[in-house]
Design an enzyme around this catalytic site. Structure first.
Site, PDB file in Angstrom:
ATOM      1  CB  THR A 189      -0.917   0.019   1.236  1.00  0.00           C
ATOM      2  OG1 THR A 189      -1.668  -1.193   1.285  1.00  0.00           O
ATOM      3  CG2 THR A 189      -1.877   1.203   1.178  1.00  0.00           C
ATOM      4  CG  PHE A 210      -9.459  -0.115  -6.075  1.00  0.00           C
ATOM      5  CD1 PHE A 210     -10.554  -0.001  -6.911  1.00  0.00           C
ATOM      6  CD2 PHE A 210      -9.446  -1.130  -5.127  1.00  0.00           C
ATOM      7  CE1 PHE A 210     -11.628  -0.870  -6.798  1.00  0.00           C
ATOM      8  CE2 PHE A 210     -10.514  -2.001  -4.993  1.00  0.00           C
ATOM      9  CZ  PHE A 210     -11.620  -1.872  -5.844  1.00  0.00           C
ATOM     10  CE  LYS A 211      -5.021  -2.468   0.793  1.00  0.00           C
ATOM     11  NZ  LYS A 211      -3.646  -2.783   1.142  1.00  0.00           N
ATOM     12  CG  LEU A 212      -4.278   4.967  -0.658  1.00  0.00           C
ATOM     13  CD1 LEU A 212      -3.755   6.301  -1.161  1.00  0.00           C
ATOM     14  CD2 LEU A 212      -3.707   4.657   0.729  1.00  0.00           C
TER      15      LEU A 212
END
Length: 305
Positions: free
Chosen positions: A85, A164-166
């Site tokens: 991340t 997207f991950k955040l």
């Protein structure tokens, strides 16, 4: 992740090479049949696919500066799959640097994963893919050995997977903030905590909601094993706030969560599970920290004896 991938490679008579900045972690994989690289130079020389999983942007930048230099010295092409991340500008920078290496066709994929250590162990991670489409198709079988679901963003822009991950992690920390506030209000107003957990299990039967609410009530927030630390949580929430700033978006829930996590870190509790953010709310409500309450009750009983 590595042990699940190694299990698959063994079944098709291939061997994985592992390297870790902490040698003892690499040694554990040797027991699963993996080859332990003598150095990062050895790793690059022996590999045409390299997965990286690191704790923060500083570590990713440090390791990739070495990987990029070494990739320029080998004769073979390498697909790099970055699963950490990190902030989007770093992913874009790495991708551009690898693409710019003369006379090579190295490829960089940004493929962050969702799932805590027990989920990774059970091969039930959620993968998110971005980057070269042909390379992703080639890698899908490997991703499947470590996951229960793959979300393809279908974009060559590796920054999008970071975003997207955040955002996904924002939903997680936002849920924790909501649970922490509600459970604190419940205790302060005299409502039984276990009854609230029963309500959450019935009305919001999401595994993450159930897990985090139980941790907050049962006092498991101070446990460090198999958790996601306050320190790492602050890194992720900091990235969320930066993304909001860069996008011209208001993200007040992330601001609250950041403040509560920072209060825990400032007390030297950065190694605790990030669900311990509830203790900032409990302190403001003049309630003992989760975990301390059970200890206090035990001490009172001992005194009475």
């Amino acid at each position: 992740m590595a042990s699940n991938l190694q299990r698959y490679l063994t079944s098709i008579h291939l061997t994985m090479t592992v390297w870790n900045r902490t040698p003892t972690k690499s040694a554990k994989m040797h027991h699963h049949g993996a080859r332990v690289a003598k150095s990062i130079e050895d790793l690059v020389a022996q590999s045409n696919i390299i997965f990286t999983s690191l704790s923060n942007d500083t570590a990713v930048e440090e390791i990739y500066s070495q990987l990029i230099d070494l990739a320029a010295q080998v004769d073979h092409s390498i697909i790099f799959v970055e699963t950490s991340t990190i902030y989007s500008t770093l992913a874009t920078s790495i991708a551009n640097q690898l693409t710019a290496i003369p006379h090579h066709q190295h490829i960089y994929l940004q493929c962050p994963v969702f799932g805590r250590p027990p989920v990774a162990k059970a091969a039930k991670l959620i993968w998110v893919t971005s980057g070269d489409e042909k390379a992703i198709k080639k890698m899908c079988l490997y991703f499947t050995t470590m996951s229960r679901s793959i979300i393809h963003l279908k974009t060559p822009d590796v920054a999008k997977a970071c975003h997207f991950k955040l955002i996904g992690n924002f939903f997680v920390v936002g849920s924790m903030e909501l649970l922490a506030e509600g459970l604190t209000l419940a205790e302060k107003s005299g409502v039984d905590q276990q009854s609230m957990i029963q309500f959450i299990e019935v009305f919001f039967p999401a595994p993450a909601w159930i897990e985090y609410s139980r941790k907050m009530v049962d006092g498991a927030v101070s446990h460090k094993d198999a958790g996601f630390s306050v320190d790492l949580g602050l890194k992720d929430v900091g990235h969320m706030r930066q993304l909001a700033l860069d996008s011209g978006t208001s993200l007040p829930t992330a601001d609250l969560a950041y403040r509560h996590l920072k209060a825990q870190q400032d007390q030297g509790l950065g190694g605790q599970d990030w669900s311990s953010l509830i203790n900032s709310l409990r302190s403001a409500s003049k309630l003992p920290a989760v975990g301390e309450k059970q200890l206090s009750d035990g001490e009172i009983e001992k005194c009475e004896e």
